[in-house]
Design a protein around this motif. Structure first.
Motif, PDB file in Angstrom:
ATOM      1  N   LEU A  45       0.811  -1.212   0.000  1.00 21.70           N
ATOM      2  CA  LEU A  45       0.000   0.000   0.000  1.00 21.70           C
ATOM      3  C   LEU A  45       0.849   1.269   0.000  1.00 21.70           C
ATOM      4  O   LEU A  45       0.484   2.258  -0.641  1.00 21.70           O
ATOM      5  N   GLU A  46       1.941   1.243   0.752  1.00 20.13           N
ATOM      6  CA  GLU A  46       2.775   2.442   0.797  1.00 20.13           C
ATOM      7  C   GLU A  46       3.447   2.733  -0.543  1.00 20.13           C
ATOM      8  O   GLU A  46       3.776   3.880  -0.848  1.00 20.13           O
ATOM      9  N   SER A  47       3.666   1.692  -1.344  1.00 18.39           N
ATOM     10  CA  SER A  47       4.309   1.916  -2.648  1.00 18.39           C
ATOM     11  C   SER A  47       3.431   2.742  -3.586  1.00 18.39           C
ATOM     12  O   SER A  47       3.940   3.444  -4.463  1.00 18.39           O
ATOM     13  N   ARG A  48       2.113   2.691  -3.372  1.00 19.60           N
ATOM     14  CA  ARG A  48       1.208   3.454  -4.222  1.00 19.60           C
ATOM     15  C   ARG A  48       1.227   4.943  -3.886  1.00 19.60           C
ATOM     16  O   ARG A  48       0.942   5.775  -4.750  1.00 19.60           O
ATOM     17  N   VAL A  49       1.532   5.262  -2.643  1.00 20.92           N
ATOM     18  CA  VAL A  49       1.482   6.670  -2.218  1.00 20.92           C
ATOM     19  C   VAL A  49       2.831   7.155  -1.692  1.00 20.92           C
ATOM     20  O   VAL A  49       2.913   8.236  -1.099  1.00 20.92           O
ATOM     21  N   SER A  50       3.877   6.365  -1.864  1.00 22.01           N
ATOM     22  CA  SER A  50       5.190   6.728  -1.303  1.00 22.01           C
ATOM     23  C   SER A  50       5.737   8.058  -1.842  1.00 22.01           C
ATOM     24  O   SER A  50       6.418   8.768  -1.100  1.00 22.01           O
ATOM     25  N   PRO A  51       5.502   8.454  -3.121  1.00 20.05           N
ATOM     26  CA  PRO A  51       6.064   9.742  -3.578  1.00 20.05           C
ATOM     27  C   PRO A  51       5.538  10.938  -2.804  1.00 20.05           C
ATOM     28  O   PRO A  51       6.246  11.937  -2.663  1.00 20.05           O
ATOM     29  N   VAL A  52       4.300  10.867  -2.309  1.00 18.73           N
ATOM     30  CA  VAL A  52       3.727  12.001  -1.580  1.00 18.73           C
ATOM     31  C   VAL A  52       3.662  11.754  -0.071  1.00 18.73           C
ATOM     32  O   VAL A  52       3.307  12.651   0.694  1.00 18.73           O
ATOM     33  N   LEU A  53       4.011  10.538   0.386  1.00 16.42           N
ATOM     34  CA  LEU A  53       3.946  10.228   1.807  1.00 16.42           C
ATOM     35  C   LEU A  53       5.200  10.666   2.561  1.00 16.42           C
ATOM     36  O   LEU A  53       5.161  10.883   3.779  1.00 16.42           O
ATOM     37  N   ASN A  54       6.315  10.781   1.868  1.00 12.17           N
ATOM     38  CA  ASN A  54       7.576  11.253   2.441  1.00 12.17           C
ATOM     39  C   ASN A  54       8.047  10.396   3.616  1.00 12.17           C
ATOM     40  O   ASN A  54       8.552  10.908   4.628  1.00 12.17           O
ATOM     41  N   ASN A  55       7.846   9.076   3.509  1.00 15.45           N
ATOM     42  CA  ASN A  55       8.345   8.114   4.501  1.00 15.45           C
ATOM     43  C   ASN A  55       7.828   8.374   5.914  1.00 15.45           C
ATOM     44  O   ASN A  55       8.490   8.075   6.903  1.00 15.45           O
ATOM     45  N   LYS A  56       6.590   8.932   6.023  1.00 14.15           N
ATOM     46  CA  LYS A  56       6.001   9.155   7.346  1.00 14.15           C
ATOM     47  C   LYS A  56       4.956   8.102   7.711  1.00 14.15           C
ATOM     48  O   LYS A  56       4.340   8.185   8.763  1.00 14.15           O
ATOM     49  N   GLY A  57       4.750   7.135   6.861  1.00  9.75           N
ATOM     50  CA  GLY A  57       3.783   6.090   7.179  1.00  9.75           C
ATOM     51  C   GLY A  57       4.419   4.795   7.594  1.00  9.75           C
ATOM     52  O   GLY A  57       3.715   3.808   7.854  1.00  9.75           O
ATOM     53  N   GLY A  58       5.750   4.742   7.674  1.00  8.90           N
ATOM     54  CA  GLY A  58       6.413   3.492   8.000  1.00  8.90           C
ATOM     55  C   GLY A  58       6.428   3.151   9.472  1.00  8.90           C
ATOM     56  O   GLY A  58       6.724   2.013   9.833  1.00  8.90           O
ATOM     57  N   ALA A  59       6.134   4.116  10.359  1.00 10.08           N
ATOM     58  CA  ALA A  59       6.191   3.852  11.803  1.00 10.08           C
ATOM     59  C   ALA A  59       5.173   2.789  12.202  1.00 10.08           C
ATOM     60  O   ALA A  59       5.476   1.888  12.990  1.00 10.08           O
ATOM     61  N   LEU A  60       3.974   2.865  11.651  1.00  9.80           N
ATOM     62  CA  LEU A  60       2.935   1.903  12.008  1.00  9.80           C
ATOM     63  C   LEU A  60       3.279   0.507  11.515  1.00  9.80           C
ATOM     64  O   LEU A  60       3.093  -0.482  12.234  1.00  9.80           O
ATOM     65  N   SER A  61       3.766   0.395  10.300  1.00 13.76           N
ATOM     66  CA  SER A  61       4.097  -0.925   9.750  1.00 13.76           C
ATOM     67  C   SER A  61       5.243  -1.575  10.524  1.00 13.76           C
ATOM     68  O   SER A  61       5.188  -2.771  10.843  1.00 13.76           O
ATOM     69  N   TYR A  62       6.253  -0.817  10.898  1.00 15.40           N
ATOM     70  CA  TYR A  62       7.368  -1.372  11.676  1.00 15.40           C
ATOM     71  C   TYR A  62       6.900  -1.808  13.064  1.00 15.40           C
ATOM     72  O   TYR A  62       7.334  -2.835  13.598  1.00 15.40           O
ATOM     73  N   TYR A  63       6.034  -1.018  13.665  1.00 16.24           N
ATOM     74  CA  TYR A  63       5.515  -1.376  14.998  1.00 16.24           C
ATOM     75  C   TYR A  63       4.700  -2.666  14.931  1.00 16.24           C
ATOM     76  O   TYR A  63       4.795  -3.526  15.825  1.00 16.24           O
ATOM     77  N   LEU A  64       3.898  -2.814  13.886  1.00 14.67           N
ATOM     78  CA  LEU A  64       3.090  -4.028  13.749  1.00 14.67           C
ATOM     79  C   LEU A  64       3.962  -5.253  13.493  1.00 14.67           C
ATOM     80  O   LEU A  64       3.659  -6.354  13.969  1.00 14.67           O
ATOM     81  N   MET A  65       5.038  -5.088  12.757  1.00 12.34           N
ATOM     82  CA  MET A  65       5.958  -6.217  12.543  1.00 12.34           C
ATOM     83  C   MET A  65       6.566  -6.697  13.858  1.00 12.34           C
ATOM     84  O   MET A  65       6.602  -7.893  14.155  1.00 12.34           O
ATOM     85  N   ALA A  66       7.065  -5.743  14.647  1.00  6.17           N
ATOM     86  CA  ALA A  66       7.663  -6.105  15.933  1.00  6.17           C
ATOM     87  C   ALA A  66       6.638  -6.708  16.877  1.00  6.17           C
ATOM     88  O   ALA A  66       6.912  -7.706  17.580  1.00  6.17           O
ATOM     89  N   LEU A  67       5.429  -6.157  16.889  1.00  4.21           N
ATOM     90  CA  LEU A  67       4.390  -6.664  17.784  1.00  4.21           C
ATOM     91  C   LEU A  67       3.939  -8.070  17.389  1.00  4.21           C
ATOM     92  O   LEU A  67       3.745  -8.944  18.253  1.00  4.21           O
ATOM     93  N   GLY A  68       3.785  -8.320  16.100  1.00  4.41           N
ATOM     94  CA  GLY A  68       3.373  -9.645  15.656  1.00  4.41           C
ATOM     95  C   GLY A  68       4.402 -10.718  15.969  1.00  4.41           C
ATOM     96  O   GLY A  68       4.060 -11.828  16.408  1.00  4.41           O
ATOM     97  N   SER A  69       5.687 -10.410  15.755  1.00  8.38           N
ATOM     98  CA  SER A  69       6.727 -11.390  16.086  1.00  8.38           C
ATOM     99  C   SER A  69       6.796 -11.637  17.586  1.00  8.38           C
ATOM    100  O   SER A  69       6.992 -12.779  18.043  1.00  8.38           O
TER     101      SER A  69
END
Length: 437
Positions: A45-69
């Motif tokens: 999903l982030e790849s579709r909006v990454s040019p205008v997101l400016n890498n500010k949406g990755g915090a949630l995805s990283y947190y979910l990865m750590a929490l799931g593991s």
């Protein structure tokens, strides 16, 4: 389960541990699903909006990865401990301690899930601001960078939007390069401002594909040049920042929030199951019978926790022994008191005393000396003197009565002096002989 409420036998603990094992397996599988969902957010999903997101949406995805593991590894430990609690017969105290550790780990997981849900709420504001500033920056770089031009066109075509807030964002920025224009032409020269071409034009990607007529994206605000366009127009009216945040809420924030709430309830069920197993094992150990029955409860001093634990026959034997000792002590005290009463005042007094006071204790006097004096004063009608020496007249409630009018004093009559009576002369004594004569 045993016969009583919340009393669990060894067989009941085995069944409960098997159920807890299956539940923890499902929770560990949910941890894997959460990791895969975080990877889909990051790379899908982030790849579709990454040019205008400016890498500010990755915090949630990283947190979910750590929490799931972390969920996956914690639930593996819980599976091992809860399975041993229902199958192993030895090392019960060690299992009780491990169950307490499992409960603490599950509580930590609940706290982490709650913080993840709060992060989802905060993430909405961050992403909304990032989309707005990102689209405006893309419009400014549309003329010079080909990769940004392609990204903005792709976003506007796929999300059916135009500009950041509306199509007018294109009218305020120079998005056409001067190399493709005849600067000396009078029609172009009048739109030049400080060496930049600013006109009411929009890119072709703003064209609405559902419009009935060909797209009009040049001289959009010139009504005389486009008489038959109509009120609808041929461009998208919705801004891309609103369309992007709606997409992000629908496909990222809301599903993640619901998944975290479901995982919170699953961890709470794991805590309850571990608590029931731990308290039941503790109750069986207190009764010196690890394979016997024990009371299982969640909260201390609950109705189930007050029930006796362990083997019912042993508990009933202890109750009977305690009742016998208490009855012997009461009989001894009553007999001793009754014998003392008969020695001092006789048997009738002892019988009367036992009927009135079965506990063998004299009642304390309710009225103290002060109350006695007050009662006597009220009965006799005495009146207490006030501060100034006057007597306070009070009614039954203790309030002062109103002042009564004084009656006029009567004049005392003067007493006349009493007259002295003359002493009577004694009668002459007459003997019997004289009387006969």
């Amino acid at each position: 389960m045993g016969g009583r409420c919340c009393t669990m036998s060894h067989a009941g603990r085995a069944r409960l541990s098997s159920f807890a094992t299956v539940h923890n397996l499902l929770t560990s599988f949910a941890g894997k699903v959460l990791v895969s969902w975080a990877l889909f957010i990051k790379f899908g999903l982030e790849s579709r909006v990454s040019p205008v997101l400016n890498n500010k949406g990755g915090a949630l995805s990283y947190y979910l990865m750590a929490l799931g593991s972390l969920i996956f590894f914690v639930q593996l430990v819980a599976i091992k401990v809860m399975y041993d609690a229902g199958t192993k017969e030895g090392a019960v105290r060690r299992l009780c301690r491990l169950l307490v550790v499992v409960q603490a780990m599950e509580v930590i997981m609940v706290i982490l899930h709650i913080s993840g849900a709060i992060l989802c709420i905060v993430h909405i504001k961050l992403v909304k601001d990032a989309f707005h500033t990102g689209v405006i920056a893309g419009i400014k770089l549309y003329r010079d960078k080909i990769d940004m031009k392609q990204a903005i066109d792709k976003i506007q075509l796929s999300f059916r939007c135009c500009g950041a807030s509306s199509m007018e964002d294109w009218f305020k920025n120079s998005w056409v390069s001067l190399t493709y224009l005849n600067v000396k032409h009078p029609d172009v020269e009048k739109y030049l401002q400080n060496g930049e071409f600013i006109k009411d034009d929009a890119p072709f990607s703003c064209c609405d594909m559902t419009a009935p007529r060909p797209c009009v994206h040049h001289d959009v605000l010139n009504v005389s040049a486009h008489r038959f366009v109509g009120t609808r127009g041929t461009l998208y009216t919705e801004g891309c920042s609103y369309a992007l945040i709606t997409f992000w809420k629908t496909y990222v924030i809301y599903p993640t929030f619901v998944a975290l709430i479901i995982l919170i309830f699953m961890h709470l069920v794991s805590i309850i199951l571990a608590r029931l197993l731990q308290t039941s094992l503790d109750g069986a150990l207190d009764a010196d019978d690890p394979l016997g029955e024990g009371v299982a409860y969640c909260c201390y001093r609950s109705p189930c926790s007050i029930l006796p634990s362990g083997d019912p026959s042993k508990v009933m034997a202890k109750k009977a022994a305690a009742a016998e000792t208490s009855t012997e002590e009461t009989d001894y005290t009553q007999d001793s008191f009754s014998s003392a009463a008969t020695d001092s005042r006789g048997g009738d007094f002892a019988d009367q005393w036992e009927t009135q006071h079965p506990t063998g204790r004299e009642p304390r006097e309710r009225n103290s000396s002060r109350e006695r004096t007050r009662q006597n004063d009220r009965r006799e009608g005495k009146k207490k003197k006030g501060k100034k020496g006057k007597r306070d007249k009070r009614d039954k409630r203790g309030k002062k009565k109103g002042k009564k009018k004084k009656k006029p004093k009567r004049k005392k009559k003067k007493k006349k002096p009493r007259k002295m009576k003359k002493p009577k002369r004694p009668k002459k004594f007459k003997s019997k002989k004289t009387r006969r004569r």
